[in-house]
Design an enzyme around this catalytic site. Structure first.
Site, PDB file in Angstrom:
ATOM      1  N   THR A   1       0.823  -1.210   0.000  1.00 35.32           N
ATOM      2  CA  THR A   1       0.000   0.000   0.000  1.00 35.32           C
ATOM      3  C   THR A   1       0.856   1.258   0.000  1.00 35.32           C
ATOM      4  OG1 THR A   1      -1.635  -1.265   1.253  1.00 35.32           O
ATOM      5  CG2 THR A   1      -1.966   1.106   1.144  1.00 35.32           C
TER       6      THR A   1
ATOM      7  N   TYR B   1       4.544 -12.813   4.092  1.00 35.55           N
ATOM      8  CA  TYR B   1       3.530 -12.075   3.336  1.00 35.55           C
ATOM      9  C   TYR B   1       3.193 -12.885   2.091  1.00 35.55           C
ATOM     10  CZ  TYR B   1       1.473  -7.905   1.024  1.00 35.55           C
ATOM     11  OH  TYR B   1       0.646  -6.998   0.399  1.00 35.55           O
TER      12      TYR B   1
ATOM     13  N   LYS C   1       0.856 -12.838   6.978  1.00 37.23           N
ATOM     14  CA  LYS C   1      -0.204 -12.040   6.357  1.00 37.23           C
ATOM     15  C   LYS C   1      -0.669 -12.848   5.159  1.00 37.23           C
ATOM     16  CE  LYS C   1      -1.150  -7.680   3.955  1.00 37.23           C
ATOM     17  NZ  LYS C   1      -0.579  -6.426   3.407  1.00 37.23           N
TER      18      LYS C   1
ATOM     19  N   ILE D   1      -4.510  -7.233   8.493  1.00 41.98           N
ATOM     20  CA  ILE D   1      -3.561  -6.216   8.043  1.00 41.98           C
ATOM     21  C   ILE D   1      -4.235  -5.542   6.864  1.00 41.98           C
ATOM     22  CG2 ILE D   1      -1.290  -5.776   7.048  1.00 41.98           C
ATOM     23  CD1 ILE D   1      -0.232  -8.123   8.699  1.00 41.98           C
TER      24      ILE D   1
END
Length: 297
Positions: free
Chosen positions: A55, A144, A172, A213
């Protein structure tokens, strides 16, 4: 900070916001936009921050810029919530060297390491990549797994294998409810499972996961907080009602490539986060109109 100490801090962090990077018109980072944004996030129940993640447009940030962001946010947060630094690339050697540098800062609680992209490694290659990163410093690692961005998936059994490493403390997980359920059921005690899909926050929490998250928590932190509180109290129907209410807003935030929609909304709310670095581009006027209407509905 040891892995056990970080886990204890993260147990209090159910809503972790993957922070955007504000840019000026000339493309430079707008550090002046961080204070109001960060303070408002903490006031709306953000319980941890991801810095220099997807992001934040990490593929177009230099390591020096990332280090500047870490220092700036650390000064603003001053220990109030855990800080998790994006440290992963598709180059194992680069990731190892960068996590060593980040670990020396002393104020980062964990590193977020993404699956190697473009290279398309095997599951054994993925395991060895993360093992090398986890072994490079004392900084704990959050895996991730985001195959929608990087093509290659860390399969659930590879995650379970990595979870046996002392310094790998969480994941995540940006795949399915099936994978979330399998991981939550089978990970070692103390290993934390977060969803990275905002639309699956309800599912992850009701399945016994740690939380989310999130991108949407930039604007929906209060709603996530209330939904998780209802789940914690056993009020599943009430939590589900919140999920149904916010899902169209979440979908709007991913109607075009993120983080363009959340930046559109934040700019509309006066946060001056600016545009995006190429190759990402801002929402068109029509896209922005539809997104803002859905958020404000």
């Amino acid at each position: 900070m040891s892995a056990k100490e970080t886990i204890e801090k993260l147990k209090k962090a159910r809503i972790i916001t993957a922070l955007v990077t504000p840019f000026k018109e000339n493309g430079q980072i707008n550090f002046e936009a961080f204070p109001k944004l960060v303070e408002d996030l903490l006031a709306s129940h953000t319980e941890g921050l991801i810095l220099a993640g997807t992001t934040a447009e990490s593929p177009t940030l230099t390591h020096d810029e990332e280090l500047e962001i870490f220092a700036s946010i650390n000064q603003l947060v001053d220990g109030r919530v855990p800080l998790i630094a994006g440290i992963g690339t598709n180059d194992t050697r680069d990731s190892v060297e960068f996590i060593k540098e980040v670990a020396k800062l002393g104020y980062i609680d964990a590193g977020l390491a993404v699956t190697p992209y473009y290279n398309k490694p095997s599951q054994e290659g993925i395991y060895q990549h993360f093992k090398a990163i986890a072994s490079a410093s004392d900084l704990p690692i959050i895996l991730y797994n985001i195959p929608g961005r990087v093509v290659t998936e860390i399969l659930p059994d590879t995650i379970l294998r990595l979870a046996q490493l002392e310094n790998v403390i969480a994941v995540k997980e940006c795949t399915s409810t099936d994978n979330l359920a399998y991981l939550i059921e089978n990970v070692p005690e103390g290993f934390l499972v977060y969803t990275g899909e905002d639309g699956l926050a309800f599912h992850a929490k009701t399945l016994g996961g740690q939380g989310v998250i999130s991108v949407a928590s930039h604007i929906l932190g209060q709603e996530f907080f209330e939904m998780f509180a209802e789940i914690d109290h056993g009020s599943i129907q009430e939590a589900a009602a919140i999920q149904r209410k916010i899902l169209p807003k979440i979908n709007a935030l991913f109607s075009v490539t993120s983080p363009a929609p959340i930046k559109t909304v934040l700019n509309n709310k006066g946060y001056a986060v600016g545009g995006l670095r190429l190759p990402l581009v801002a929402c068109t006027d029509q896209e922005a109109k539809i997104i803002i209407e859905q958020i404000e509905n």
